[in-house]
Design a protein around this motif. Sequence first.
Motif, PDB file in Angstrom:
ATOM      1  N   VAL A  75     -22.881   7.118  54.744  1.00 46.78           N
ATOM      2  CA  VAL A  75     -23.714   7.276  55.938  1.00 46.78           C
ATOM      3  C   VAL A  75     -24.525   8.568  55.832  1.00 46.78           C
ATOM      4  CG1 VAL A  75     -23.647   7.669  58.431  1.00 46.78           C
ATOM      5  CG2 VAL A  75     -22.225   5.892  57.424  1.00 46.78           C
ATOM      6  N   ALA A  76     -23.898   9.651  55.376  1.00 49.16           N
ATOM      7  CA  ALA A  76     -24.608  10.929  55.225  1.00 49.16           C
ATOM      8  C   ALA A  76     -25.714  10.805  54.181  1.00 49.16           C
ATOM      9  CB  ALA A  76     -23.624  12.025  54.836  1.00 49.16           C
ATOM     10  N   ARG A  77     -25.432  10.100  53.082  1.00 45.76           N
ATOM     11  CA  ARG A  77     -26.436   9.904  52.037  1.00 45.76           C
ATOM     12  C   ARG A  77     -27.607   9.091  52.572  1.00 45.76           C
ATOM     13  NH1 ARG A  77     -28.354   6.379  48.726  1.00 45.76           N
ATOM     14  NH2 ARG A  77     -26.974   4.720  49.361  1.00 45.76           N
ATOM     15  N   LEU A  78     -27.317   8.058  53.331  1.00 40.81           N
ATOM     16  CA  LEU A  78     -28.376   7.223  53.896  1.00 40.81           C
ATOM     17  C   LEU A  78     -29.206   7.986  54.921  1.00 40.81           C
ATOM     18  CD1 LEU A  78     -26.505   3.818  54.282  1.00 40.81           C
ATOM     19  CD2 LEU A  78     -28.318   4.373  52.657  1.00 40.81           C
ATOM     20  N   ARG A  79     -28.565   8.853  55.702  1.00 39.22           N
ATOM     21  CA  ARG A  79     -29.311   9.675  56.660  1.00 39.22           C
ATOM     22  C   ARG A  79     -30.246  10.635  55.942  1.00 39.22           C
ATOM     23  NH1 ARG A  79     -24.568  10.748  60.981  1.00 39.22           N
ATOM     24  NH2 ARG A  79     -24.901   8.858  62.180  1.00 39.22           N
ATOM     25  N   GLN A  80     -29.745  11.230  54.842  1.00 38.96           N
ATOM     26  CA  GLN A  80     -30.581  12.152  54.077  1.00 38.96           C
ATOM     27  C   GLN A  80     -31.756  11.399  53.458  1.00 38.96           C
ATOM     28  OE1 GLN A  80     -28.547  14.106  50.887  1.00 38.96           O
ATOM     29  NE2 GLN A  80     -30.193  15.567  50.528  1.00 38.96           N
ATOM     30  N   GLN A  81     -31.501  10.226  52.913  1.00 35.78           N
ATOM     31  CA  GLN A  81     -32.570   9.415  52.325  1.00 35.78           C
ATOM     32  C   GLN A  81     -33.576   9.005  53.404  1.00 35.78           C
ATOM     33  OE1 GLN A  81     -31.229   5.776  50.537  1.00 35.78           O
ATOM     34  NE2 GLN A  81     -33.185   5.336  49.600  1.00 35.78           N
ATOM     35  N   ASN A  82     -33.091   8.668  54.580  1.00 36.62           N
ATOM     36  CA  ASN A  82     -33.967   8.314  55.689  1.00 36.62           C
ATOM     37  C   ASN A  82     -34.864   9.484  56.071  1.00 36.62           C
ATOM     38  OD1 ASN A  82     -35.010   6.694  57.770  1.00 36.62           O
ATOM     39  ND2 ASN A  82     -33.532   7.526  59.223  1.00 36.62           N
ATOM     40  N   GLN A  83     -34.303  10.699  56.100  1.00 34.10           N
ATOM     41  CA  GLN A  83     -35.086  11.883  56.429  1.00 34.10           C
ATOM     42  C   GLN A  83     -36.178  12.121  55.386  1.00 34.10           C
ATOM     43  OE1 GLN A  83     -34.842  13.607  59.240  1.00 34.10           O
ATOM     44  NE2 GLN A  83     -36.549  14.879  58.614  1.00 34.10           N
ATOM     45  N   VAL A  84     -35.837  11.954  54.108  1.00 25.93           N
ATOM     46  CA  VAL A  84     -36.835  12.120  53.037  1.00 25.93           C
ATOM     47  C   VAL A  84     -37.953  11.101  53.202  1.00 25.93           C
ATOM     48  CG1 VAL A  84     -37.188  11.886  50.547  1.00 25.93           C
ATOM     49  CG2 VAL A  84     -35.236  13.174  51.405  1.00 25.93           C
ATOM     50  N   LEU A  85     -37.597   9.855  53.497  1.00 29.61           N
ATOM     51  CA  LEU A  85     -38.604   8.808  53.662  1.00 29.61           C
ATOM     52  C   LEU A  85     -39.479   9.064  54.886  1.00 29.61           C
ATOM     53  CD1 LEU A  85     -36.527   5.646  52.709  1.00 29.61           C
ATOM     54  CD2 LEU A  85     -38.320   6.746  51.364  1.00 29.61           C
ATOM     55  N   LEU A  86     -38.897   9.581  55.965  1.00 25.91           N
ATOM     56  CA  LEU A  86     -39.689   9.917  57.146  1.00 25.91           C
ATOM     57  C   LEU A  86     -40.699  11.017  56.835  1.00 25.91           C
ATOM     58  CD1 LEU A  86     -36.995   9.847  59.982  1.00 25.91           C
ATOM     59  CD2 LEU A  86     -38.928   8.296  59.707  1.00 25.91           C
ATOM     60  N   GLU A  87     -40.269  12.035  56.087  1.00 20.21           N
ATOM     61  CA  GLU A  87     -41.186  13.111  55.711  1.00 20.21           C
ATOM     62  C   GLU A  87     -42.308  12.595  54.809  1.00 20.21           C
ATOM     63  OE1 GLU A  87     -38.703  16.155  54.055  1.00 20.21           O
ATOM     64  OE2 GLU A  87     -37.787  16.618  55.993  1.00 20.21           O
ATOM     65  N   GLU A  88     -41.932  11.718  53.860  1.00 19.29           N
ATOM     66  CA  GLU A  88     -42.943  11.137  52.975  1.00 19.29           C
ATOM     67  C   GLU A  88     -43.933  10.284  53.771  1.00 19.29           C
ATOM     68  OE1 GLU A  88     -43.237   8.122  49.125  1.00 19.29           O
ATOM     69  OE2 GLU A  88     -41.287   8.879  49.766  1.00 19.29           O
ATOM     70  N   ASN A  90     -44.747  10.665  56.928  1.00 20.91           N
ATOM     71  CA  ASN A  90     -45.614  11.575  57.682  1.00 20.91           C
ATOM     72  C   ASN A  90     -46.696  12.169  56.795  1.00 20.91           C
ATOM     73  OD1 ASN A  90     -44.290  11.167  60.090  1.00 20.91           O
ATOM     74  ND2 ASN A  90     -42.922  12.901  59.826  1.00 20.91           N
ATOM     75  N   LEU A  91     -46.350  12.528  55.564  1.00 15.50           N
ATOM     76  CA  LEU A  91     -47.336  13.069  54.628  1.00 15.50           C
ATOM     77  C   LEU A  91     -48.402  12.027  54.302  1.00 15.50           C
ATOM     78  CD1 LEU A  91     -48.223  15.396  52.782  1.00 15.50           C
ATOM     79  CD2 LEU A  91     -46.759  14.412  51.014  1.00 15.50           C
ATOM     80  N   LEU A  92     -47.973  10.796  54.087  1.00 19.59           N
ATOM     81  CA  LEU A  92     -48.931   9.735  53.774  1.00 19.59           C
ATOM     82  C   LEU A  92     -49.854   9.455  54.966  1.00 19.59           C
ATOM     83  CD1 LEU A  92     -46.665   7.311  51.733  1.00 19.59           C
ATOM     84  CD2 LEU A  92     -48.500   8.765  50.861  1.00 19.59           C
ATOM     85  N   LYS A  93     -49.319   9.502  56.165  1.00 18.82           N
ATOM     86  CA  LYS A  93     -50.162   9.319  57.359  1.00 18.82           C
ATOM     87  C   LYS A  93     -51.204  10.429  57.452  1.00 18.82           C
ATOM     88  CE  LYS A  93     -46.948   6.834  60.365  1.00 18.82           C
ATOM     89  NZ  LYS A  93     -46.148   6.899  61.591  1.00 18.82           N
ATOM     90  N   LEU A  94     -50.791  11.657  57.146  1.00 18.12           N
ATOM     91  CA  LEU A  94     -51.712  12.788  57.163  1.00 18.12           C
ATOM     92  C   LEU A  94     -52.815  12.606  56.123  1.00 18.12           C
ATOM     93  CD1 LEU A  94     -52.267  15.603  58.368  1.00 18.12           C
ATOM     94  CD2 LEU A  94     -50.871  16.539  56.522  1.00 18.12           C
ATOM     95  N   LYS A  95     -52.444  12.130  54.940  1.00 11.27           N
ATOM     96  CA  LYS A  95     -53.435  11.907  53.887  1.00 11.27           C
ATOM     97  C   LYS A  95     -54.423  10.810  54.284  1.00 11.27           C
ATOM     98  CE  LYS A  95     -50.814  13.509  49.889  1.00 11.27           C
ATOM     99  NZ  LYS A  95     -50.239  13.124  48.589  1.00 11.27           N
ATOM    100  N   VAL A  96     -53.942   9.753  54.916  1.00 11.86           N
ATOM    101  CA  VAL A  96     -54.835   8.676  55.361  1.00 11.86           C
ATOM    102  C   VAL A  96     -55.804   9.211  56.408  1.00 11.86           C
ATOM    103  CG1 VAL A  96     -54.882   6.517  56.679  1.00 11.86           C
ATOM    104  CG2 VAL A  96     -53.312   6.759  54.764  1.00 11.86           C
TER     105      VAL A  96
END
Length: 127
Positions: A75-88, A90-96
């Motif tokens: 669960v902790a690993r999945l939460r960390q992966q989810n946080q990384v994907l959310l940040e990515e 957000n970055l992609l939305k900013l680039k668009v």
Amino acid sequence: MPLNLFGTSFSPGKSPPRRSVSLSSLRRESDKSGQDLSQEFNKIKLNIGGQNATFEDGEWVSEGNSKGRVSNREVARLRQQNQVLLEENNLLKLKVELLLDMLTEKSADTLIKEKEIMRLKSRSKDG
């Protein structure tokens, strides 16, 4: 002398005392009378939308249908992966957004230049 219409005055008798009955939800008066029910509720089980979870040792443990239980580490690993994907994301939305702003600026520049060319062409034909 007071006038009494109904004869004698009303005086109810004393009611008998009530027996005290325990209202505790932790005790049951069936086959387990006197035993604490907390033993039955060591593990709280929950089913929401087909997803099962059990509360064990102060933590919720998810029970998957095919894989079995999911550990807290997973669960902790999945939460960390989810946080990384959310940040990515957000970055992609900013680039668009940035690319759309650049495209809008270039389109406006092109439109202005086309109008200037049309004005110059019409001026050269007139002259």
